[in-house]
Design a protein around this motif. Structure first.
Motif, mmCIF file in Angstrom:
data_model
loop_
_atom_site.group_PDB
_atom_site.id
_atom_site.type_symbol
_atom_site.label_atom_id
_atom_site.label_comp_id
_atom_site.label_asym_id
_atom_site.label_seq_id
_atom_site.Cartn_x
_atom_site.Cartn_y
_atom_site.Cartn_z
ATOM 1 N N CYS A 162 0.632 -1.325 -0.157
ATOM 2 C CA CYS A 162 -0.141 0.023 0.272
ATOM 3 C C CYS A 162 0.819 1.114 0.409
ATOM 4 O O CYS A 162 1.166 2.737 -0.669
ATOM 5 C CB CYS A 162 -1.044 0.047 1.143
ATOM 6 N N GLN A 163 1.659 1.182 0.670
ATOM 7 C CA GLN A 163 2.405 2.496 0.832
ATOM 8 C C GLN A 163 3.348 2.933 -0.969
ATOM 9 O O GLN A 163 3.534 3.558 -1.199
ATOM 10 C CB GLN A 163 3.834 2.185 1.522
ATOM 11 N N ARG A 215 1.945 5.969 -6.925
ATOM 12 C CA ARG A 215 1.765 5.685 -7.930
ATOM 13 C C ARG A 215 0.255 5.152 -8.341
ATOM 14 O O ARG A 215 0.081 5.943 -9.957
ATOM 15 C CB ARG A 215 2.281 4.444 -7.614
ATOM 16 N N ASN A 216 -0.238 4.584 -8.011
ATOM 17 C CA ASN A 216 -1.653 5.029 -8.622
ATOM 18 C C ASN A 216 -2.711 5.990 -8.607
ATOM 19 O O ASN A 216 -3.042 5.920 -9.900
ATOM 20 C CB ASN A 216 -2.155 4.015 -7.546
ATOM 21 N N THR A 255 -7.278 5.670 -3.903
ATOM 22 C CA THR A 255 -5.888 5.014 -4.899
ATOM 23 C C THR A 255 -5.347 2.973 -4.466
ATOM 24 O O THR A 255 -5.362 3.082 -5.090
ATOM 25 C CB THR A 255 -5.014 5.697 -4.959
ATOM 26 N N MET A 256 -5.804 2.282 -3.455
ATOM 27 C CA MET A 256 -6.412 1.239 -2.981
ATOM 28 C C MET A 256 -6.969 1.407 -1.540
ATOM 29 O O MET A 256 -5.914 1.437 0.035
ATOM 30 C CB MET A 256 -4.164 0.963 -3.512
ATOM 31 N N GLY A 303 -9.890 1.053 4.921
ATOM 32 C CA GLY A 303 -9.039 1.892 5.445
ATOM 33 C C GLY A 303 -7.677 1.582 3.847
ATOM 34 O O GLY A 303 -7.815 1.256 2.952
ATOM 35 N N ARG A 304 -7.151 2.217 4.779
ATOM 36 C CA ARG A 304 -6.191 2.922 3.666
ATOM 37 C C ARG A 304 -4.270 1.925 3.727
ATOM 38 O O ARG A 304 -3.508 1.862 3.706
ATOM 39 C CB ARG A 304 -5.605 4.130 2.935
ATOM 40 N N ALA A 305 -4.833 0.892 4.617
ATOM 41 C CA ALA A 305 -3.275 0.778 5.650
ATOM 42 C C ALA A 305 -2.080 1.721 5.520
ATOM 43 O O ALA A 305 -2.107 2.181 5.434
ATOM 44 C CB ALA A 305 -2.969 -0.427 4.591
#
Length: 139
Positions: free
Chosen positions: A23-24, A29-30, A90-91, A137-139
């Protein structure tokens, strides 16, 4: 032209650190590539939908196929779309601790995340239901 790609894989090293690393690295990048999507990970199994322009999505999938953090990558579903379903992330990451086992049983033989055992459309329906019913969540 927008497309959605859904794939499953197994984590080469099933650990929370692997998800955080993915995720980081992927979220910024996404965003640059115009990619949106959502990731579900549980018991070392990944299921992810990615959406965006055809070239960007295809390029990202090629990178995933070569990524040593993923093994046994399987394309579950690919389609042209008129709108995104996961435009807000974005993820996004589904919190698998909050999944109701009945949802998994609705789509599969056991209450376990096993997207490779499902047809592509059923995998996508399962993902959509998990997004609707589990915390993102966004991790």
């Amino acid at each position: 032209m927008l497309v959605r790609l859904l794939f499953a894989s197994r984590a080469a090293e099933p650990a929370a650190a692997t998800i955080a690393s993915i995720c980081q690295h992927s979220q910024p990048r996404n965003a640059e590539r115009g990619i949106t999507g959502v990731l579900v990970c549980g018991d070392g199994v990944f299921m992810q939908a990615i959406e965006g322009g055809r070239a960007a999505v295809n390029s990202l999938y090629g990178e995933i196929l070569r990524d040593a953090r993923h093994r046994d990558v399987v394309l579950l579903h690919y389609e042209e779309i008129t709108e995104r379903r996961f435009a807000g992330w974005t993820m996004g990451v589904v919190d698998t601790r909050r999944i109701n086992p009945a949802i998994l049983l609705k789509y599969s033989e056991r209450a376990a995340l096993d997207p490779c055992a499902l047809p592509g459309q059923a995998s996508l329906a399962l993902l959509e239901e998990l997004v609707a019913t589990a915390s993102i969540g966004r991790a």
